[in-house]
Write an enzyme that holds these catalytic residues in place. Structure first.
Site, short mmCIF file in Angstrom:
data_model
loop_
_atom_site.label_atom_id
_atom_site.label_comp_id
_atom_site.label_asym_id
_atom_site.label_seq_id
_atom_site.Cartn_x
_atom_site.Cartn_y
_atom_site.Cartn_z
N ASP A 117 7.17 -18.99 -0.53
CA ASP A 117 7.70 -20.30 -0.85
C ASP A 117 8.94 -20.53 -0.01
O ASP A 117 9.50 -19.58 0.56
CB ASP A 117 8.04 -20.40 -2.35
CG ASP A 117 8.59 -21.76 -2.72
OD1 ASP A 117 8.07 -22.77 -2.21
OD2 ASP A 117 9.57 -21.83 -3.49
N SER A 118 9.41 -21.76 0.02
CA SER A 118 10.66 -22.05 0.72
C SER A 118 11.82 -21.32 0.05
O SER A 118 12.86 -21.15 0.65
CB SER A 118 10.91 -23.56 0.69
OG SER A 118 10.84 -24.03 -0.63
N CYS A 147 4.33 -22.97 -1.88
CA CYS A 147 5.15 -24.17 -1.65
C CYS A 147 4.27 -25.40 -1.44
O CYS A 147 3.40 -25.41 -0.55
CB CYS A 147 6.01 -23.92 -0.42
SG CYS A 147 7.04 -25.31 0.03
N GLU A 168 17.49 -25.91 -9.79
CA GLU A 168 18.14 -24.72 -9.20
C GLU A 168 19.54 -24.51 -9.78
O GLU A 168 20.07 -23.41 -9.75
CB GLU A 168 18.19 -24.85 -7.68
CG GLU A 168 16.79 -24.87 -7.11
CD GLU A 168 16.62 -24.03 -5.87
OE1 GLU A 168 17.61 -23.75 -5.20
OE2 GLU A 168 15.45 -23.68 -5.58
N CYS A 211 5.12 -29.80 -7.13
CA CYS A 211 6.27 -29.07 -6.60
C CYS A 211 6.44 -27.79 -7.41
O CYS A 211 6.27 -27.80 -8.64
CB CYS A 211 7.53 -29.94 -6.71
SG CYS A 211 9.03 -29.08 -6.21
N HIS A 222 8.89 -26.24 -8.49
CA HIS A 222 9.93 -26.17 -9.53
C HIS A 222 9.56 -26.90 -10.82
O HIS A 222 10.10 -26.60 -11.88
CB HIS A 222 11.22 -26.80 -9.01
CG HIS A 222 11.90 -25.99 -7.95
ND1 HIS A 222 11.27 -25.63 -6.79
CD2 HIS A 222 13.16 -25.49 -7.89
CE1 HIS A 222 12.14 -24.93 -6.05
NE2 HIS A 222 13.27 -24.84 -6.69
N1 DGL Z 1 8.94 -25.33 -2.75
C1 DGL Z 1 9.12 -26.73 -2.50
C2 DGL Z 1 7.83 -27.46 -2.90
O1 DGL Z 1 7.05 -27.01 -3.71
C3 DGL Z 1 10.30 -27.29 -3.26
C4 DGL Z 1 11.62 -26.84 -2.70
C5 DGL Z 1 11.85 -27.31 -1.27
O2 DGL Z 1 12.08 -28.51 -1.04
O3 DGL Z 1 11.79 -26.47 -0.39
O4 DGL Z 1 7.58 -28.52 -2.39
#
Ligand code: DGL
Length: 265
Positions: free
Chosen positions: A12-13, A75, A154, A185, A187
């Site tokens: 993931d990012s 992600c 976060e 997303c 999160h």
């Molecule tokens: N992991 C990203 C997503 O699911 C969210 C966080 C980011 O913007 O990197 O889109």
């Protein structure tokens, strides 16, 4: 039952993909998992397609060095912008988060009025929209970028009045129009309750769960499952601030993780 002990790679990012790891862990307890969080370059959600493709390619190359047997792009932004590209250049099975969530949404939605929320780049890519239309061209889709939700989560503000207001602000245009909502997303599963209580009666699709179900299916179909006697292990790698990752991981997983290692890609 297979006997492939190699780990599954998940990236993931940043931290959000732990919601996917959690669901995979639940359904595949014998599998070893390697999690990579690109914490130095997060967020991906407001970056261009070219940049997200480059980051995604580099993350996959890192996981390949760890000899993984399958890669899960946890992600949503990477899945939306880069999945098609990386699938063309790498031979390893790569699973994104979009298709599993879309399939579930189409299955459960009675009126085919489906909402999608995600980062700016995910929504702008129209990846969810295209996949939904491909599955059912009569479905009505309502997309909404919610860029401030990630930083809120976060910060750990997952049960605050501020968050409730923000959810209301972003979702008021969808209320009354949709019967199903895709959390597009990583999160958002963490604030599923807040979203569900604002959008009463709407079926909420948590892509993390659907991805885990699909990961299991793909391993089964390809004879890649680990043996039930396999002693599984987990490793975590990040590109910045392992301590912060460790702290936030507790919020995401409600338990301590193995110490994350700092790496460069
Ligand atoms: N992991 C990203 C997503 O699911 C969210 C966080 C980011 O913007 O990197 O889109």
């Amino acid at each position: 039952m297979g006997t492939d002990k190699r780990p599954i790679g998940i990236f993931d990012s940043g931290i959000g993909g732990l919601t996917v790891l959690k669901e995979i862990e639940k359904r595949l307890p014998c599998e070893s998992l390697i999690y990579f969080g690109d914490t130095a370059r997060v967020p991906y959600g407001n970056k261009s397609r070219q940049t997200v493709i480059r980051f995604t390619t580099e993350n996959i190359l890192f996981l390949l060095k760890k000899r993984v047997k399958l890669i899960v792009i946890a992600c949503n932004t990477s899945s939306s912008l880069a999945l098609k590209y990386v699938r063309k250049i790498f031979k390893i099975p790569i699973l994104g988060v979009i298709k599993p969530a879309v399939e579930k949404a189409i299955k459960v939605s009675k009126g085919k009025r489906i909402g999608v929320i995600g980062t700016k780049s995910t929504i702008a890519s129209r990846a969810y929209e295209e996949e939904l239309k491909r599955k059912d061209r009569n479905s009505l889709i309502f997309s909404r970028p919610c860029p401030l939700l990630v930083p809120f989560i976060e910060e750990g503000l997952i049960r605050s009045l501020l968050l409730e207001d923000l959810v209301k602000f972003y979702l008021k245009d969808l209320k009354g129009k949709i019967d199903t909502l895709i959390l597009g997303c990583t999160h958002y599963p963490l604030i599923k309750n807040v979203i569900a209580s604002y959008l009463k009666g709407v079926c909420i699709i948590d892509s993390a769960k659907e991805v885990a179900i699909n990961t299991k299916r793909i391993l089964e179909e390809n004879g890649l499952l680990a043996n039930s006697r396999n002693v599984s292990h987990k490793e975590f790698y990040v590109t910045d601030d392992p301590q912060n990752f460790f702290k936030l991981a507790k919020l995401f997983l409600k338990k301590n993780i193995e110490n994350p290692k700092l790496v460069n890609v």
